[in-house]
Scaffold this motif. Structure first.
Motif, mmCIF file in Angstrom:
data_model
loop_
_atom_site.group_PDB
_atom_site.id
_atom_site.type_symbol
_atom_site.label_atom_id
_atom_site.label_comp_id
_atom_site.label_asym_id
_atom_site.label_seq_id
_atom_site.Cartn_x
_atom_site.Cartn_y
_atom_site.Cartn_z
ATOM 1 N N LEU A 129 3.338 -7.649 -6.819
ATOM 2 C CA LEU A 129 4.000 -7.123 -5.526
ATOM 3 C C LEU A 129 2.504 -6.805 -4.762
ATOM 4 C CD1 LEU A 129 5.776 -5.885 -3.589
ATOM 5 C CD2 LEU A 129 5.387 -3.759 -4.664
ATOM 6 N N LEU A 130 1.708 -6.045 -5.263
ATOM 7 C CA LEU A 130 0.518 -5.387 -4.597
ATOM 8 C C LEU A 130 -0.561 -6.690 -4.104
ATOM 9 C CD1 LEU A 130 -0.983 -2.999 -3.212
ATOM 10 C CD2 LEU A 130 -1.945 -2.597 -5.515
ATOM 11 N N TYR A 131 -0.957 -7.337 -5.451
ATOM 12 C CA TYR A 131 -1.874 -8.626 -4.992
ATOM 13 C C TYR A 131 -1.120 -9.438 -4.082
ATOM 14 C CZ TYR A 131 -4.845 -12.448 -5.890
ATOM 15 O OH TYR A 131 -5.800 -13.634 -5.614
ATOM 16 N N ARG A 132 0.175 -9.784 -3.983
ATOM 17 C CA ARG A 132 0.641 -10.783 -3.339
ATOM 18 C C ARG A 132 0.705 -10.267 -1.913
ATOM 19 N NH1 ARG A 132 0.341 -14.892 -3.541
ATOM 20 N NH2 ARG A 132 -0.352 -14.865 -1.450
ATOM 21 N N VAL A 138 0.814 -1.214 -0.001
ATOM 22 C CA VAL A 138 0.041 -0.094 0.056
ATOM 23 C C VAL A 138 0.842 1.065 -0.067
ATOM 24 C CG1 VAL A 138 -1.756 1.146 1.114
ATOM 25 C CG2 VAL A 138 -1.905 -1.067 1.001
ATOM 26 N N LEU A 139 1.951 1.309 0.739
ATOM 27 C CA LEU A 139 2.823 2.429 1.097
ATOM 28 C C LEU A 139 3.356 2.586 -0.582
ATOM 29 C CD1 LEU A 139 4.261 2.134 4.458
ATOM 30 C CD2 LEU A 139 2.392 3.995 3.518
ATOM 31 N N ALA A 140 4.000 1.636 -1.251
ATOM 32 C CA ALA A 140 4.696 1.712 -2.211
ATOM 33 C C ALA A 140 3.585 1.977 -3.424
ATOM 34 C CB ALA A 140 4.946 0.104 -3.034
ATOM 35 N N LEU A 141 2.214 2.040 -3.525
ATOM 36 C CA LEU A 141 1.077 2.555 -4.293
ATOM 37 C C LEU A 141 1.263 3.993 -3.947
ATOM 38 C CD1 LEU A 141 -0.735 2.184 -6.616
ATOM 39 C CD2 LEU A 141 -2.582 1.824 -4.723
ATOM 40 N N VAL A 142 0.820 4.314 -2.880
ATOM 41 C CA VAL A 142 0.761 5.727 -2.393
ATOM 42 C C VAL A 142 2.060 6.396 -2.713
ATOM 43 C CG1 VAL A 142 0.563 7.315 -0.287
ATOM 44 C CG2 VAL A 142 -0.627 5.261 -0.212
ATOM 45 N N ALA A 143 3.209 6.089 -2.607
ATOM 46 C CA ALA A 143 4.209 6.641 -2.703
ATOM 47 C C ALA A 143 4.511 6.984 -4.381
ATOM 48 C CB ALA A 143 5.640 5.900 -2.708
ATOM 49 N N THR A 145 10.019 1.237 -6.323
ATOM 50 C CA THR A 145 9.462 0.622 -5.196
ATOM 51 C C THR A 145 9.736 -0.781 -4.845
ATOM 52 O OG1 THR A 145 7.397 -0.295 -6.479
ATOM 53 C CG2 THR A 145 7.451 1.919 -5.480
ATOM 54 N N LEU A 146 10.399 -1.446 -5.915
ATOM 55 C CA LEU A 146 10.717 -2.714 -5.560
ATOM 56 C C LEU A 146 12.387 -2.815 -5.055
ATOM 57 C CD1 LEU A 146 9.640 -4.486 -8.654
ATOM 58 C CD2 LEU A 146 8.630 -4.454 -6.636
#
Length: 323
Positions: free
Chosen positions: A210-213, A80-85, A121-122
């Protein structure tokens, strides 16, 4: 607890208002301020739902897509933080773009910039030794299973798109590709690379790998897939609001395909076909080129590879003749 809930709602409205609302009111979408406010409220509700998942979702065990031991340690907060970033940095890039006056098509500069942010983000996972190809779902599948999942997912996407476009009467060419045939050769080439190669791979790795995992580490299949699908659709701010349900459904179906097969390859293939179709149609006006190419590739994968393997096998040595 009530004050904590109020602060969570305030945070959701700030994120939605600061990142999404300026994009929705942008003139290229032709969206009125009222529609922009409605979009802001919808985004705020989605962000609040994600915050609720982060705060309250119980831990759980998953089976498919056979997560690796390292990917099972990825917390949902990281995804979630990766998506927000990415959203915040993308908003900053949009401001920089308006100051610089970049004139390249939105599909080119937007896609390449966002893909770069997704990959960034990875980096923390990679540096801590918790990231590999298999962790992200880059795995080889049996040919028949891969092609079957690809065709099944594609059929579901096509059916929904036909029904949705019939209901809302959407145009066939996206805003970001308008006027593409009149651009320079370099711009057309980079647009093709961005849409048909980079975006399908990077977006599938981020949203599904990433996000779904991270969400599946806590949630069941359907809630996790719905969340990722909605975020995937809403995140495509280059499309009009009425077109984004198509992206959301694509994201949901891609999650189900990934869940069933345990590999991102069918999802990447579906993504490539959809984006390549839009790019080719905007460039040439022909609708049969990309489906024909993918049909040919599918036949080669199913029948050409086994035939080539049989032909490549060394034949037995001829026995010497006897007198």
């Amino acid at each position: 607890m009530q004050r904590v809930g109020e602060r969570r709602w305030l945070l959701a409205f700030l994120i939605a208002g600061g990142v999404v609302l300026p994009v929705e009111i942008h003139a290229r979408h032709g969206v009125r301020p009222g529609a922009g406010i409605v979009a802001w409220l919808i985004y705020a509700a989605i962000v609040r739902l994600v915050i609720c998942v982060v705060d309250m979702a119980p831990e759980g065990k998953t089976r498919q897509p056979s997560p690796t031991s390292r990917s099972q340690t990825w917390p949902v907060r990281y995804g979630v933080l990766a998506l927000v970033a990415v959203m915040v940095l993308a908003f900053g890039l949009a401001l920089l773009k308006s100051l610089v006056g970049w004139t390249w098509p939105e599909a080119t500069k937007g896609s390449l910039a966002i893909d770069a942010l997704f990959l960034v983000t990875l980096v923390p996972l990679y540096r801590t030794g918790r990231l590999g190809w298999a962790d992200l779902g880059i795995r080889i599948l049996p040919r028949k299973l891969a092609v079957g999942l690809f065709l099944l997912g594609l059929a579901a996407i096509v059916v929904f798109n036909v029904i949705w476009r019939t209901i809302v009467s959407l145009p066939r060419v996206e805003d970001g590709l308008a006027g593409l045939p009149h651009r320079g050769t370099l711009t057309i080439l980079l647009t093709g690379v961005a849409l048909c190669l980079a975006a399908p791979i990077v977006e599938e790795v981020f949203f599904r790998g990433l996000l779904y995992r991270t969400l599946r580490n806590r949630l069941a299949i359907v809630p996790a897939a719905l969340l990722v699908g909605i975020l995937f659709g809403l995140g495509h701010s280059q499309y009009p609001l009425l077109e984004r349900p198509q992206q959301a459904v694509f994201g949901f179906i891609a999650c189900l395909v990934y869940e069933r097969g345990g590999s991102l390859l069918p999802c990447i293939a579906m993504h490539m076909l959809v984006d390549s179709y839009a790019f080719t149609f905007a460039l040439t006006g022909l609708a049969w080129i990309v489906p024909s190419v993918f049909l040919l590739v599918g036949l080669v994968v199913l029948y050409g590879a086994p035939m080539a393997a049989r032909l490549a096998r060394p034949r037995g040595r001829a026995r010497p003749r006897t007198a």
